[in-house]
Enzyme design. Structure first.
Site, PDB file in Angstrom:
ATOM      1  CE1 TYR A 122      -3.240  -2.778   0.018  1.00  0.00           C
ATOM      2  CE2 TYR A 122      -4.203  -1.789   1.974  1.00  0.00           C
ATOM      3  CZ  TYR A 122      -4.241  -2.725   0.960  1.00  0.00           C
ATOM      4  OH  TYR A 122      -5.297  -3.598   0.885  1.00  0.00           O
ATOM      5  CE  LYS A 168       1.380 -18.597   0.400  1.00  0.00           C
ATOM      6  NZ  LYS A 168       0.671 -19.839   0.776  1.00  0.00           N
ATOM      7  CG  ASP A 201      -2.272 -19.853   2.246  1.00  0.00           C
ATOM      8  OD1 ASP A 201      -1.599 -19.729   3.286  1.00  0.00           O
ATOM      9  OD2 ASP A 201      -1.882 -20.495   1.251  1.00  0.00           O
ATOM     10  CG  ASP A 225      -7.298  -3.333   3.941  1.00  0.00           C
ATOM     11  OD1 ASP A 225      -8.189  -3.014   4.753  1.00  0.00           O
ATOM     12  OD2 ASP A 225      -7.243  -2.880   2.788  1.00  0.00           O
ATOM     13  CG  ASP A 229     -12.946  -5.648   5.230  1.00  0.00           C
ATOM     14  OD1 ASP A 229     -12.453  -4.871   6.061  1.00  0.00           O
ATOM     15  OD2 ASP A 229     -13.538  -5.261   4.198  1.00  0.00           O
TER      16      ASP A 229
END
Ligand code: ATP
Length: 334
Positions: A122, A168, A201, A225, A229
């Site tokens: 970002y 990851k 994941d 982020d 959610d």
């Protein structure tokens, strides 16, 4: 004379304006020594002044004790993402907690996501040439260390037991590898806090199947982020999810949700996320008792089903806020 705290209020666009009006009704009820300074930013502001984040708004934020932010629409990258960088609010805290009376996938979920807020994909380093586009992912040792320490300190302060790092590193060996290695090092300074790691994941699957295995989640900007959610969805949706952006000098509080153009203007947005963000601000400024009072009032209102349609009720945004104020007054009389 008490020096008033300067609170910059940025309602923004869409439901940002509606939920901010509701939160302000609740905040004003507390009658605290705050000076509220309203400033503009967002899509409408860009149309009016040709810029979504005017210099005066940025300057006011820098001079404030705290910023209360609603939501902005299409200009989010130029407003909220920029504000986080400019104010160096490196820690984004996003709690996901079950609410009594809210029909959700699970009960008794109580997770805090600590997301690095100033690095990663970002950062905005994007390039496109001749049919090839790239986004550069920046992870630094310094940035990773300060967010890792923040997460462990938060765990200690809140009496939490475990910090789980999501990464990851098997694929993004350099960036995620650095982040994970720094987290491992920092964890050694906190032997009282359990430490573990998951691949991002796998963590998404565990969050859906067994959210209770998480306590504090520590992760990089974009993963944070996304999982916040997801976690909000576990406990009843974005209408309930608050957040804090904390730095060494500045702090900004905002709901996780955006401007929600699909419901904007209807007066039905759930004000809870915004009110809870205001509570996080109150705690940050040392008004813990007041914050807890508001949280309790909100909890009771929700448990009684006096909610906006997203939670199955039939109240408007401001009606729900008025219910919270009524509860606060009842509490004050008791
Ligand atoms: P933006 O582009 O500004 O991020 P968006 O619609 O893509 O807007 P959100 O604003 O985060 O993203 O909303 C996603 C969904 O969640 C929408 O369907 C919206 O109606 C719902 N939603 C978000 N916030 C609330 C709220 N406070 N009350 C009720 N529903 C909400």
């Amino acid at each position: 004379m008490i020096m008033k705290k300067k609170i910059v209020v940025i309602p923004g666009d869409g439901i940002g304006k509606e939920v901010m009006e509701a939160a302000m009704l609740v905040l004003r009820e507390l009658d605290l020594p705050f000076e509220y300074i309203y400033m503009e930013a967002g899509d409408e502001c860009a149309e009016k002044y040709g810029t979504p984040l005017p210099e005066e708004t940025l300057q006011a934020c820098k001079e404030s004790d705290a910023v209360l932010f609603g939501a902005v629409g299409e200009t989010a990258a130029d407003v909220i993402v920029k504000l986080r960088f400019e104010l160096e609010t490196f820690a984004n805290i996003r709690p996901a907690k079950s609410f009594r009376g809210v029909k959700a996938l699970y009960d008794n979920v109580d997770i805090v996501i600590v997301r690095e807020n100033t690095e990663c994909l970002y950062k905005g380093f994007e390039f496109e040439f001749d049919g090839v586009a790239e986004t550069v992912r920046i992870i630094t040792k310094k940035g990773s260390e300060r967010i890792a320490r923040f997460a462990f300190e938060l765990a200690r302060k809140e009496g939490r037991k475990k910090v789980t790092v999501l990464h990851k590193a098997n694929v993004m060996k350099k960036t995620c590898g650095l982040f994970r290695n720094v987290c491992r090092e920092v964890a050694k300074d906190y032997p009282d806090i359990e430490y573990n790691e998951y691949y991002i994941d796998a963590a998404c699957m565990y969050l859906v199947m067994d959210p209770w295995r998480f306590d504090v989640i520590l992760t990089t900007n974009m993963f944070g982020d996304i999982v916040s959610d997801l976690a909000a969805g576990l406990v009843g949706g974005l209408g309930l999810a608050p957040s804090a952006n904390i730095g060494e000098k500045h702090a900004l509080f905002e709901p996780v949700h955006g401007s929600a153009p699909d419901i904007a203007g209807k007066g039905i947005a759930n004000p809870t996320a915004m009110v809870l963000s205001a509570c996080m601000m109150l705690k940050h400024l040392g008004y813990v008792e007041e914050a807890i009072k508001v949280e309790r009032a909100l909890e009771e209102v929700i448990a009684e089903g006096k909610t906006t349609p997203d939670l199955g009720g039939n109240l408007k945004t401001m009606e729900m806020a008025e219910e919270v104020v009524r509860k606060l007054r009842e509490g004050l009389r008791a």
